[in-house]
Enzyme design. Structure first.
Site, short mmCIF file in Angstrom:
data_model
loop_
_atom_site.label_atom_id
_atom_site.label_comp_id
_atom_site.label_asym_id
_atom_site.label_seq_id
_atom_site.Cartn_x
_atom_site.Cartn_y
_atom_site.Cartn_z
N ILE A 1 16.58 -11.46 -13.95
CA ILE A 1 16.34 -11.93 -12.59
C ILE A 1 16.29 -13.45 -12.55
CG2 ILE A 1 14.68 -11.95 -10.68
CD1 ILE A 1 13.88 -9.08 -11.58
N ASP B 1 9.89 -19.88 -20.65
CA ASP B 1 9.78 -18.49 -21.07
C ASP B 1 9.18 -18.49 -22.48
OD1 ASP B 1 10.42 -15.72 -21.95
OD2 ASP B 1 11.62 -15.70 -20.11
N ASP C 1 5.59 -11.53 -2.42
CA ASP C 1 6.09 -10.17 -2.21
C ASP C 1 5.22 -9.15 -2.96
OD1 ASP C 1 8.08 -8.29 -1.20
OD2 ASP C 1 8.78 -8.11 -3.26
N GLU D 1 -2.42 -3.76 -3.91
CA GLU D 1 -1.39 -3.39 -2.94
C GLU D 1 -1.70 -2.05 -2.28
OE1 GLU D 1 2.52 -3.62 -4.69
OE2 GLU D 1 2.29 -5.76 -5.14
N HIS E 1 6.29 -6.02 -0.92
CA HIS E 1 6.88 -5.58 -2.20
C HIS E 1 8.27 -4.99 -1.99
CE1 HIS E 1 5.67 -4.25 -6.52
NE2 HIS E 1 6.95 -4.57 -6.46
N ILE E 2 9.15 -5.79 -1.39
CA ILE E 2 10.50 -5.31 -1.05
C ILE E 2 11.58 -5.89 -1.96
CG2 ILE E 2 9.94 -4.85 1.36
CD1 ILE E 2 11.31 -7.55 2.05
N GLY E 3 11.17 -6.47 -3.10
CA GLY E 3 12.15 -7.13 -3.97
C GLY E 3 13.35 -6.26 -4.31
N ALA E 4 13.09 -5.01 -4.69
CA ALA E 4 14.17 -4.10 -5.08
C ALA E 4 14.59 -3.16 -3.95
CB ALA E 4 13.74 -3.27 -6.28
#
Length: 309
Positions: free
Chosen positions: A153, A172, A258, A263, A281-284
């Site tokens: 991502i 990272d 998101d 939640e 939480h609409i990322g996917a």
């Protein structure tokens, strides 16, 4: 070659994956509303348990099962007790590749929305309020984007951001792909340097003890007061109370969330701030990503049961 076995699908998933498993010879029971108590009582006899986000696969469920495979139609494995599964030698699989484009596009959309106050502009215009003079925005072009977590991502976002003429800074804990660094000119650095330098920060790390509240009061104090924070990964990585204080105190220009520590979110003070954009939480949550995740998981399940992988 046909596969054999019984599959229990506990959450709503795209029909394409279900059809693929049935064509391969698997017996699929689709119960997207099954409750935890029902699952404990009825899980025995299934070779495969498939979940998305709603269902939590606990040790109790795992101990009651005969499963060979537990599959998550999505990126993370937060809702699966992986250690309990491994103790019973159950394969745990997911589909991290499926949502990378959808999440990356949402993150870019949230950055633009923050930079140009799009949600506020829309809401006020619909109320008949012409607040043009109040909506002085900023351009993404030329700004430094800090990417925390440069996996599938993160790299997708980096490529999109470069097309918007943004400069990339990456952090990272694992080595970042050298070809990607060369392709994009990303500056690789430590997290604190990234936080101090970036105009926008986007987060793409899993929820682990090491990442819990990695964005806290101390980190917010290091950020530019003109900086924006975007989180489409896991809510636990941000201390929401510290974020509220930083935004309210002008130590940070804005945030787009998101995902949340709880939640659906309960931190109404944070979500009520005018410089916070909130999505559920609409990322996917795109048709393409959900279809791909379902078919990827189906194919992995079929291949494992056939003994191919």
């Amino acid at each position: 070659m046909q596969a054999s076995g019984r599959v229990l699908v506990c959450d709503s998933i795209d029909q394409a994956g279900i059809d693929s498993m049935k064509r391969a010879g698997l017996a699929v029971d689709y119960k997207p509303e099954i409750k935890a108590t029902e699952l404990v009582a009825g899980v025995k006899g299934y070779d495969v348990i498939i979940v998305r986000s709603r269902t939590k696969i606990t040790k109790e469920i795992i101990d009651a099962s005969d499963a060979k495979i537990i599959a998550r139609v999505g990126v993370g494995l937060d809702n699966v007790d992986v250690k309990a599964a491994e103790a019973k030698k159950i394969r745990v699989i997911n589909a991290p590749e499926a949502a990378s484009t959808a999440v990356a596009e949402l993150a870019i959309g949230l950055m633009i929305s923050l930079a140009r106050s799009i949600p506020r502009a829309d809401a006020e215009a619909k109320k008949g309020n012409w607040i043009k003079k109040e909506l002085m925005g900023t351009q993404l072009s030329g700004k430094y984007l800090g990417i925390v977590g440069v996996g599938n991502i993160g790299r997708n976002i980096g490529r999109m951001a470069r097309s918007l003429r943004m400069n990339l800074i990456g952090y990272d804990p694992y080595p970042i792909n050298k070809e990607f660094v060369g392709e994009t000119g990303m500056i690789v650095t430590d997290l604190d340097t990234l936080v101090e330098s970036a105009d926008f920060i986007t987060c793409h790390v899993p929820s682990t003890p090491e990442t819990k509240h990695m964005f806290n009061a101390a980190r917010f104090a290091k950020m530019k007061p003109t900086a924006y924070l975007v989180n489409t990964s896991r809510g636990e990585i941000i201390d929401e109370n510290a974020l509220y204080e930083a935004l309210k105190g002008g130590k940070l220009a804005g945030a787009a969330l998101d995902v949340y520590e709880v939640e659906p979110p309960t931190n109404k003070l944070l979500l009520g701030l005018p410089n916070v954009i909130s999505t559920p939480h609409i990322g996917a949550q795109t048709k393409e990503a959900q279809e791909l995740a379902s078919t990827v998981i189906a194919e992995k399940v079929i291949q494992i049961l056939r003994g191919v992988i």
